[in-house]
Design a protein around this motif. Structure first.
Motif, PDB file in Angstrom:
ATOM      1  N   GLU A   1       0.877  -1.173   0.000  1.00  0.00           N
ATOM      2  CA  GLU A   1       0.000   0.000   0.000  1.00  0.00           C
ATOM      3  C   GLU A   1       0.916   1.225   0.000  1.00  0.00           C
TER       4      GLU A   1
ATOM      5  N   HIS B   1      -3.640   2.958  -3.704  1.00  0.00           N
ATOM      6  CA  HIS B   1      -4.190   1.870  -2.900  1.00  0.00           C
ATOM      7  C   HIS B   1      -4.390   0.629  -3.771  1.00  0.00           C
ATOM      8  N   THR B   2      -4.112  -0.509  -3.170  1.00  0.00           N
ATOM      9  CA  THR B   2      -4.083  -1.761  -3.928  1.00  0.00           C
ATOM     10  C   THR B   2      -5.394  -2.555  -3.826  1.00  0.00           C
ATOM     11  N   ARG B   3      -6.393  -1.980  -3.155  1.00  0.00           N
ATOM     12  CA  ARG B   3      -7.597  -2.752  -2.828  1.00  0.00           C
ATOM     13  C   ARG B   3      -8.448  -3.145  -4.022  1.00  0.00           C
TER      14      ARG B   3
ATOM     15  N   VAL C   1       0.998   5.045   0.796  1.00  0.00           N
ATOM     16  CA  VAL C   1       0.382   6.246   1.366  1.00  0.00           C
ATOM     17  C   VAL C   1       1.415   7.374   1.361  1.00  0.00           C
TER      18      VAL C   1
END
Ligand SMILES: CC(C)(COP(=O)(O)OP(=O)(O)OC[C@H]1O[C@@H](n2cnc3c(N)ncnc32)[C@H](O)[C@@H]1OP(=O)(O)O)[C@@H](O)C(=O)NCCC(=O)NCCS
Length: 183
Positions: free
Chosen positions: A46, A66-68, A48
């Protein structure tokens, strides 16, 4: 600072920045939060970032890759302190991270999700050449999985669409953790 930014905004921001309502945090908790961000960054989980004023004297916001959304996709999020809103910082940071996502990280798609009522937030992907793909109904969830009654407008930009967008032409210097120039 961030709590102030959120409290002065509308309650409908809650699904987007749920952690901000826990602020201000004790110093120790803030240190742990930042250490967690740093650790995730180094492990490639991730990414940030803080946003600083141009003279680097002031932390004025945050953003991130973000990798979501899964393999080959980054989602970009952003917030800016109310005292520095409307100066183009979120747009500039989003353009910079879009370049990093495609040119450094080699992803296939960058996504931005916003509240349909959040006009400044909607303006950012629109200005940068993202394609508005649709509205997800009641798609936001709290960190504990609780559904929040919030729709999301989804914007996407594909690798093949990136060249020629306003995002692609933002001036940028990028460095890795060892200080080596990437862009
Ligand atoms: C949304 C947010 C990040 C915008 O940051 P910012 O640095 O002020 O954004 P910018 O200055 O780069 O761009 C904002 C754009 O929205 C436009 N805008 C502002 N208010 C607007 C309104 N009511 N209607 C339409 N457009 C509006 C501005 O004019 C600007 O576009 P322009 O440069 O073409 O004039 C900031 O307001 C914020 O942190 N809000 C709280 C957190 C949040 O909502 N995060 C996003 C979650 S999806």
């Amino acid at each position: 600072m961030l709590k102030e930014a959120v409290d002065s905004s509308l309650e409908h921001l809650r699904p987007w920045l749920p952690w901000a309502h826990e602020l201000p945090m004790p110093l120790e908790a803030t240190v742990e939060l930042l250490r967690g961000f740093r650790g995730q960054f180094d492990l490639g989980q991730e990414f940030v970032y803080a946003i600083f004023s141009p003279d680097e004297s002031e932390a004025i916001g945050g953003t991130g890759l973000h990798t979501r959304r899964g393999e080959g996709v980054f989602e970009i999020g952003y917030w800016i302190h109310t005292s520095r809103a409307g100066e183009g910082f979120a747009t500039e940071a989003t353009a910079a991270l879009t370049r990093v996502a495609f040119e450094v990280c080699g992803v296939e798609r960058v996504e931005i999700r916003t509240d349909p009522e959040n006009a400044p937030s909607l303006a950012i992907p629109r200005k940068l050449g993202f394609v508005e793909e649709g509205r997800l109904r009641n798609a936001a969830h709290g960190r504990d999985g609780t559904p929040l009654r919030a729709d999301s407008v989804v914007f996407g930009l594909l690798r093949a669409e990136f060249t020629g967008t306003p995002a692609a032409s933002v001036a940028l210097e990028a460095f890795d953790a060892a200080g080596r120039r990437l862009l």
